[in-house]
Design a protein around this motif. Sequence first.
Motif: not given
Length: 841
Positions: A160, A164, A166-167, A547
Motif C-alpha cells: 500500500d 505495508r 497486504q495479502e 512485513k
Amino acid sequence: METAPFFPRKLPPGLEPCADLVTDLRWMWSHDGDTFWNDVDPETWERTRNPYVVLQNLSRERLEELAGDGKFRKELERLAEARTAYLGCSCWSHGIFGETPLPTIAYFSMEFGLSEALPIYAGGLGILAGDYLKGASDLGVPVAGVGLLYQEGYFRQVVDAGGRQQEIYPYNDPASLPITPVIAGNGSWLHVAYDFPGRTVRFRVWKAQVGRVLLYLLDSNDPLNSPMDRGITGKLYGGGHEMRLAQEIALGICGWRLIEALGLPIEVCHLNEGHAAFVTLERARHLMEKEDLDFRDALRTSRPGNIFTTHTPVTAGFDLFSRDLLEKYGRDYAASLGVSPHELAALGRRDPDDSKEPFNMAYLALRTCGTINGVSRLHGKVSRRIFQDLFPRWPEQEVPVTHITNGVHVPSWDSPWADEAWTQVCGKDRWKGTLKTLTGAILSKMSDEDLWSCRRAERADLVRYARRRLARHLGQQGLPPNRVAEAEKVLNPDALTLGFARRFAEYKRPNLLLMDPERLIRLLRDSARPVQIIVAGKAHPQDETGKELVRQWTRFAERPEVHRRVVFLEDYDMDLALEMVQGVDVWINNPRRPWEASGTSGMKVLVNGGLNLSSLDGWWAEAYSPEVGWALGDGREHPAGEWDRLEAEQLYHLLEEEVIPEFYNRNGNDLPEAWIRRIRASMAHLTPRFSSNRMVREYAEKIYLPAAAAFQQRMENRGSLAKELRNWEETLTRFWNRISWGKFNARQEPDGWSFEVLLEIGGIPADFVQVQLYAESANSEKAVRQEMNHEAPAPGTPSWERYTCRIRTSRPAGDFTPRLLPYHPEAQVPLELNLISWYPR
C-alpha cells in the motif's frame, strides 16, 4: 483410466493439436511455440505468456480464421511433431530403468511451482518440486507427481501507499488452468475418499501433463462435501493446525489411494518434506491387505522404498500436531492399521513413551522411510545434528542422513540470449544427457564479446520489464499519470545491477544492506560507477517482523536521492523471478548460517552469466571458490547481533573494493576482462553442477535404484524377509541389556596396533551382531570403523566371545574403542534398529 477431453471448448477441425500443445506444460521451458502463440493473440500473450489462456480466450471467428490459414496450420503441425518427437525419443533413463511405460517413482509434495499458469506453490520448496518434475521429464525418469489443487493457493502481495504488505487471494478457476479431470473406467470423474471424524470427504482427481511426467492433483472442492471440507484444499498452508493436518492426510493417505486407484506400479515413494509422511502408513496398510501381513511386517517390507527429503534447517520448522488432534483424526485410522492410537503416535515422537510430546511429521517420515537426505552438503550435516536425538549414543556423523544438493531446471530459467549462446557451443539437447562436455565448451568456445553482449541484452531487458511492472503497480495504487510515467525513468540499462529477492524472514536478513543507509546511498549515487538494485519478496502473512522488513525497503526506495536507483517490485512470483535471474549482474543472498537449507535462487543466475555474492550457507558453502563469485562470512555459525553488523560491514566492503571496481575496470574495447573471466568460470563450472539434470540423475542412481532393489527383495515370498528381520530385531531387543564387556587389550606392532576384546552376548546369535573398532576423526584423518574378527574363545573363557583386528595407523591406542552393533546383511542400521553398545571407558 481415461482423461476427459483435452480442452474445455470445441475447436474447429484441424486445430485439435492445439489442445495437446497447451495442456502439456512443456511449453513452460520449450520456447519453440512462443512466436506462434504471440502471433495468435499478442495482447494476451504479452500479459500471461500462457498459451492455454491464449487459446481459451480466442473468439469463434478468430479460431475459424486460424483454421483456414495454411501457414498457421503448417506451423501447428511442426510444433505437434516436435512434441511427439520429444515424448517418444530415447532418454538417458532408458539405460538404467529401461523403457518402462508406467511410473515407478511417486513424488509427493505439498506444493509444485511449475509456472504462474498453475499457481499452487508458495516458494522455494514448490519451485524445487516443479524443477524436479521438468528435469525428470527431460531425462525420461519414470515419475508421477502427487499434490493438491488449491482453490486460492498462496497469497498475492500488494504494497500500500505506506509501504505495508497486504495479502489478497485470487481464485484459481480450474477451467482456466492447464489441467484436465481424470476419468475412471466407469466414465465418472475419478474420486478418492477418506473418513474424517464423523464424515467421508471426497477428493476429485485432476491431471497436469509436464512433458513425459504426469502430475496428479487432489481437490476437495466437490459439491458433495460440506463447505468446511471443500475448503481443505482452499489455501496453501492456510488455516490452523487442524486444517494443516487435514491437508497432510489428503496428500499422504489419499495420495496413495490415488496411486492404487490408477493402478500405478510404484516401487519408490519420494516425500518432498515431511508433509506427505502419512503416505508411508497408507502404503503399508494396502500391503497388509494384499499380502496378509501385520502392520509392522508391512512397514518393514515397504520402508526401503520410501525416500524422505528434508528441507528444514531448524527443528522449529517441522510440522507438529497435538495429542488431542492426532487422537481425533487418527483413532479410527490406527484401528485400520491394527495398532493402538498410542502406537501410531509413538512413530512421530522423539520419546515414543512420552504421551505429552506432540506428533512430529519429520519423525514419522524418518521412522518409516529407508533413505533420508538433506538438500545440500551443509544441510546434510545440520540434519544429522537435528535428528541426533533419535539415535542416542551414535556419533553425529553416523546419523543416517545423506544429502543430494538441489539443482534448478536450467531451460526454465535461461534467457533467450543465454539459450542462444549455449546452443551455439553446446547444442540444443545439452540438458538431456550427462553434461560431460558442457564445462569445456563454455571455457573454450564462448568468446568474451559474445558473453558480454549476452549480459548487456539481458540487463537491458530486465530494466524494461522492471519499468513496466513498476508502472502497473503504481497505476494500481491510483496514482496520477505523471507519477506513473516516472517509472520509465528508473534504472539504467548499463549500470551494475544488484538483485535481492526472496521470502522476507528475519533469518534471511533482507535488511543487511540497510544497516548503514547513508553508506548505501553513497554507493548507489556514484556517478562514475553507477550501481542500482532491484528488490522483491514477500513476508508470511503472520510474520510481522518480515512485513516490517518489506516496509523498510519500500520506504528506502522512495527516498528522492535514490528512487531511480532502487526499485522494490511487489508480488514476487515466478514470472518476476525469471526476469530478475536473467538480468541481474550480482545476486545477493545473506541468510544467517546455517538457516538456509540449500537455496536455489542464486543457482538460477548461473546459466545467464549472473554472479553470486552470498553467505557461506546452503549450496553456496559447497559452490564457492574465489574465481566464481564472492563469499560473505567466515563459514561458521554466530549468534545474531554484533555478527550481523560485522557481516554488513563486510558486504559493503566487498561491493566497494571488489565488485564495483571489477565491473567498471574496462579494456580498450570497453570489456571488463576480469569480470568476464569470473562469468565464464561461474557458467562453466557451476551451471551443470547445480542443475536439476545432475540432481535428478543423482536421485536416480544413488537413491532410487538401490531403494527399488531393496523394496523388490523385501516383497519376495510374500514379505518373508520382513518376518526374518522381525525375529532378528525382537531377539536383539530382548537380550541387548544382557551384553557384558570383558578385557580389551592392545599390542603395538611395527606399523600400528593389534587389538583383542572379550564380549559376552548372552542369548544373541553371534551372526546377529558385529563388533567394530572405532576412532573419531582427528585432524585430517577420517573416522575409523573396522570390523573385528570373531575368533574361537580363549582357553578358560568358554562363555566369552573373542574379537580381534589389526590396524595400520600412527594414532595412539587410546583413540580406539570397540563397539557392538546389530547386524543383518539386509537391514538398515541404525535406521531400522539403533541399538549400540560401547566398551566402557
